[in-house]
Design an enzyme around this catalytic site. Structure first.
Site, PDB file in Angstrom:
ATOM      1  CG  ASP A 296      -4.983 -55.312 -13.668  1.00 25.32           C
ATOM      2  OD1 ASP A 296      -5.360 -56.041 -14.600  1.00 25.32           O
ATOM      3  OD2 ASP A 296      -3.800 -55.222 -13.312  1.00 25.32           O
TER       4      ASP A 296
ATOM      5  CG  HIS B 116      -2.947 -58.609 -16.089  1.00 26.59           C
ATOM      6  ND1 HIS B 116      -3.072 -57.441 -15.381  1.00 26.59           N
ATOM      7  CD2 HIS B 116      -1.629 -58.721 -16.419  1.00 26.59           C
ATOM      8  CE1 HIS B 116      -1.880 -56.858 -15.281  1.00 26.59           C
ATOM      9  NE2 HIS B 116      -0.989 -57.615 -15.891  1.00 26.59           N
TER      10      HIS B 116
ATOM     11  CB  SER C 298       1.983 -57.266 -14.534  1.00 24.07           C
ATOM     12  OG  SER C 298       1.389 -56.388 -15.443  1.00 24.07           O
TER      13      SER C 298
END
Length: 394
Positions: free
Chosen positions: A151, A179, A331
């Site tokens: 990620d 994120h 996600s």
């Protein structure tokens, strides 16, 4: 989109959901014209680059003779393969370069250096205090277990990672992203007011973005998988989405054949969109998201590849600009499944990996049509990780 609230998304026209990611891609391409391009289907790629998987010396000699330059070479020691990035000759488009290399070496494996993007949104900071917004405190600590994350970078100084061993890879110093930090917290985070699915587990976090416009490219993702293999990480979460890519498919096939479990988000392009990858590869555990009422997210992709459902709306996760943030998207459902699987696996073994996935499927709460289906997969897991007030309101 970052300012969109859950209620607005729930009323969105499913036919327009795919356009949200396409708009993001077009914005990315316009801002980085000299570095990025689009493949024939509009997916972002690194301009003038073609990636090759373990090309022969004869193939490389032919490529050099045709005017191609050898850009980067990544020896993936954990997977016993090599990725070579070839630079297209001056004046040759990336599309034509790929076609030429494939014609010259039909037995070889070549593709665009695709860019993969996150599959969820940080919506806002909670309007209430962190203590009441987060998913409860503590949680039984999971020791002697590893879990991987491919990620953006992780904000290691966040309180939920206090006492958690975090190994970083991919940059000369990881660059924290909202994120990556949020997904990591849902994997291993643990504090007095919050815990993830595998609280306190040892985290191996590969930053494939490093703050660069070319971040998330296939060669970086492949190298991250190789690092996980070298470090013997049983379960690897990747909450990124993009197009099919033959190199990425081959890398994941090798990783999963060796006994690693790869968990991926199905994506948020809507129910009518084609499958997104890597979630749609057969050996990957594909995860969709549901809201507080256990309904599939309207933006979630669907298909026969969906394996599990997990909470993916109005979830709290570690933030960068505030202690906690409200997150939404597939996600953030994927790390819940990855964390639950990581709790069961402490070694790399294909038989044990398959058994762990089957055991989780047996525990899943059936939603939608009876049995496994294209919307919810085998059913819902990890519902107990929702914020307490959501559970109490049912």
């Amino acid at each position: 989109m970052n300012r969109t609230v859950d209620g607005v998304l729930d009323r969105a026209d499913p036919r327009q959901l795919r356009e949200l990611r396409q708009l993001r891609i077009r914005t990315l391409l316009r801002a980085n014209r000299t570095l990025l391009d689009a493949d024939p289907r509009g997916a972002p790629i690194i301009r003038n680059e073609v990636v090759a998987l373990s090309p022969t010396e004869a193939a490389l000699d032919r490529a050099r003779a045709a005017g191609f330059g050898i850009g980067r070479t990544r020896v993936l020691e954990g997977l016993d393969v090599t990725i070579v990035v070839l630079q297209a000759p001056t004046g040759m488009s990336t599309r034509r370069a790929l076609e030429r290399l494939r014609r010259a070496d039909p037995e070889g494996t070549y593709d665009y250096n695709h860019i993969y993007l996150e599959s969820g949104e940080i919506l806002a900071a909670p309007t209430r205090t962190a203590a009441t917004a987060a998913q409860g405190g503590g949680g039984a600590r999971i020791d002697n277990h590893k879990v991987g994350l491919i990620d953006g970078g992780v904000q290691r100084t966040h309180p939920v990672f206090s006492g958690v061993t975090v190994h970083e890879h991919g940059c000369a110093g990881s660059i924290p992203s909202s994120h990556g930090t949020a997904v990591a917290s849902l994997l291993v985070g643990r504090s007095d007011v919050f815990h993830g699915a595998a609280p306190g587990a040892e985290l191996f976090a590969a930053d494939v973005y490093c703050g660069l416009a070319t971040g998330g490219a296939v060669d970086s993702v492949a190298e991250a998988f190789a690092w996980m293999a070298r470090e013997k990480v049983p379960v690897i979460n990747i909450s990124l989405v993009g197009p099919a890519n033959v190199l990425l498919e081959q890398i994941i096939r090798v990783v999963t054949a060796r006994g690693h479990v790869v968990v991926a988000a199905v994506g948020n392009d809507g129910p009518s969109a084609p499958p997104l990858f890597p979630a749609a590869y057969p050996s990957v555990v594909a995860v969709t998201g549901v809201d507080a009422k256990q309904r599939v997210l309207v933006e979630a992709c669907r298909g026969k590849h969906v394996d599990f459902s997990a909470p993916g709306a109005n979830m709290s996760a570690a933030g960068i600009e505030s202690p906690f943030a409200v997150v939404r998207g597939t996600s953030f459902a994927a790390p819940i499944v990855a964390g639950l699987l990581a709790r069961q696996l402490d070694t790399i073994d294909k038989t044990h990996a398959d058994s762990a996935v089957a055991a989780l499927a047996a525990q899943a709460a059936d939603l939608g049509a009876r049995g496994a289906d294209k919307i919810y997969g085998n059913g819902l897991v990890g519902d107990e990780l929702r914020p307490p007030e959501q559970l109490a309101s049912r």
